[in-house]
Design a protein around this motif. Structure first.
Motif, PDB file in Angstrom:
ATOM      1  N   THR A  32       0.832  -1.202   0.000  1.00  0.00           N
ATOM      2  CA  THR A  32       0.000   0.000   0.000  1.00  0.00           C
ATOM      3  C   THR A  32       0.868   1.254   0.000  1.00  0.00           C
ATOM      4  N   ALA A  33       0.236   2.382  -0.290  1.00  0.00           N
ATOM      5  CA  ALA A  33       0.936   3.669  -0.225  1.00  0.00           C
ATOM      6  C   ALA A  33       1.391   3.934   1.206  1.00  0.00           C
ATOM      7  N   GLY A  34       0.619   3.463   2.160  1.00  0.00           N
ATOM      8  CA  GLY A  34       0.986   3.626   3.571  1.00  0.00           C
ATOM      9  C   GLY A  34       2.274   2.896   3.896  1.00  0.00           C
ATOM     10  N   SER A  35       2.468   1.740   3.298  1.00  0.00           N
ATOM     11  CA  SER A  35       3.704   0.987   3.529  1.00  0.00           C
ATOM     12  C   SER A  35       4.900   1.743   2.964  1.00  0.00           C
ATOM     13  N   LEU A  36       4.730   2.347   1.792  1.00  0.00           N
ATOM     14  CA  LEU A  36       5.805   3.160   1.208  1.00  0.00           C
ATOM     15  C   LEU A  36       6.090   4.371   2.091  1.00  0.00           C
ATOM     16  N   THR A  37       5.053   5.020   2.566  1.00  0.00           N
ATOM     17  CA  THR A  37       5.219   6.188   3.430  1.00  0.00           C
ATOM     18  C   THR A  37       5.983   5.825   4.692  1.00  0.00           C
ATOM     19  N   ARG A  38       5.624   4.708   5.318  1.00  0.00           N
ATOM     20  CA  ARG A  38       6.323   4.279   6.539  1.00  0.00           C
ATOM     21  C   ARG A  38       7.795   4.003   6.258  1.00  0.00           C
ATOM     22  N   GLN A  39       8.079   3.377   5.131  1.00  0.00           N
ATOM     23  CA  GLN A  39       9.463   3.089   4.777  1.00  0.00           C
ATOM     24  C   GLN A  39      10.255   4.378   4.566  1.00  0.00           C
ATOM     25  N   ILE A  40       9.663   5.337   3.871  1.00  0.00           N
ATOM     26  CA  ILE A  40      10.330   6.619   3.649  1.00  0.00           C
ATOM     27  C   ILE A  40      10.546   7.352   4.976  1.00  0.00           C
ATOM     28  N   MET A  41       9.572   7.289   5.858  1.00  0.00           N
ATOM     29  CA  MET A  41       9.714   7.946   7.166  1.00  0.00           C
ATOM     30  C   MET A  41      10.856   7.326   7.971  1.00  0.00           C
ATOM     31  N   LEU A  42      11.015   6.007   7.887  1.00  0.00           N
ATOM     32  CA  LEU A  42      12.136   5.347   8.566  1.00  0.00           C
ATOM     33  C   LEU A  42      13.483   5.805   8.002  1.00  0.00           C
ATOM     34  N   ILE A  43      13.552   5.936   6.697  1.00  0.00           N
ATOM     35  CA  ILE A  43      14.791   6.403   6.061  1.00  0.00           C
ATOM     36  C   ILE A  43      15.116   7.817   6.533  1.00  0.00           C
ATOM     37  N   ILE A  44      14.112   8.682   6.541  1.00  0.00           N
ATOM     38  CA  ILE A  44      14.320  10.073   6.968  1.00  0.00           C
ATOM     39  C   ILE A  44      14.691  10.126   8.442  1.00  0.00           C
TER      40      ILE A  44
END
Length: 83
Positions: A32-44
């Motif tokens: 989901t888009a939410g999964s991508l968002t969570r992954q990006i937030m972890l990277i940041i």
């Protein structure tokens, strides 16, 4: 997602890590888009934590160097007064 251990992430590496996450997400097709968002937030978050640690260390080192310089200047001044 593989984050670099014992290495500071540059802005270019941050960009590349986010870009790679987006590409993997796009190719997967099931997340989901939410999964991508969570992954990006972890990277940041990882990038910001590294940045905070570096800034704190730089501040501590700066204070230590400042105190060493002051001590050396005091020694020089005392030596000149006695000389």
């Amino acid at each position: 997602m593989k984050l670099m251990a014992n290495k500071t992430m540059t802005k270019d590496e941050l960009y590349s890590a986010i870009e790679a996450a987006i590409i993997r997400w796009n190719l997967d097709g099931t997340k989901t888009a939410g999964s991508l968002t969570r992954q990006i937030m972890l990277i940041i978050k990882h990038y910001e934590m590294e940045k905070d640690v570096i800034e704190e260390l730089a501040e501590r080192i700066g204070k230590e160097i400042d105190s060493q310089i002051v001590n050396e200047l005091v020694k020089i001044a005392k030596h000149q007064d006695n000389g």
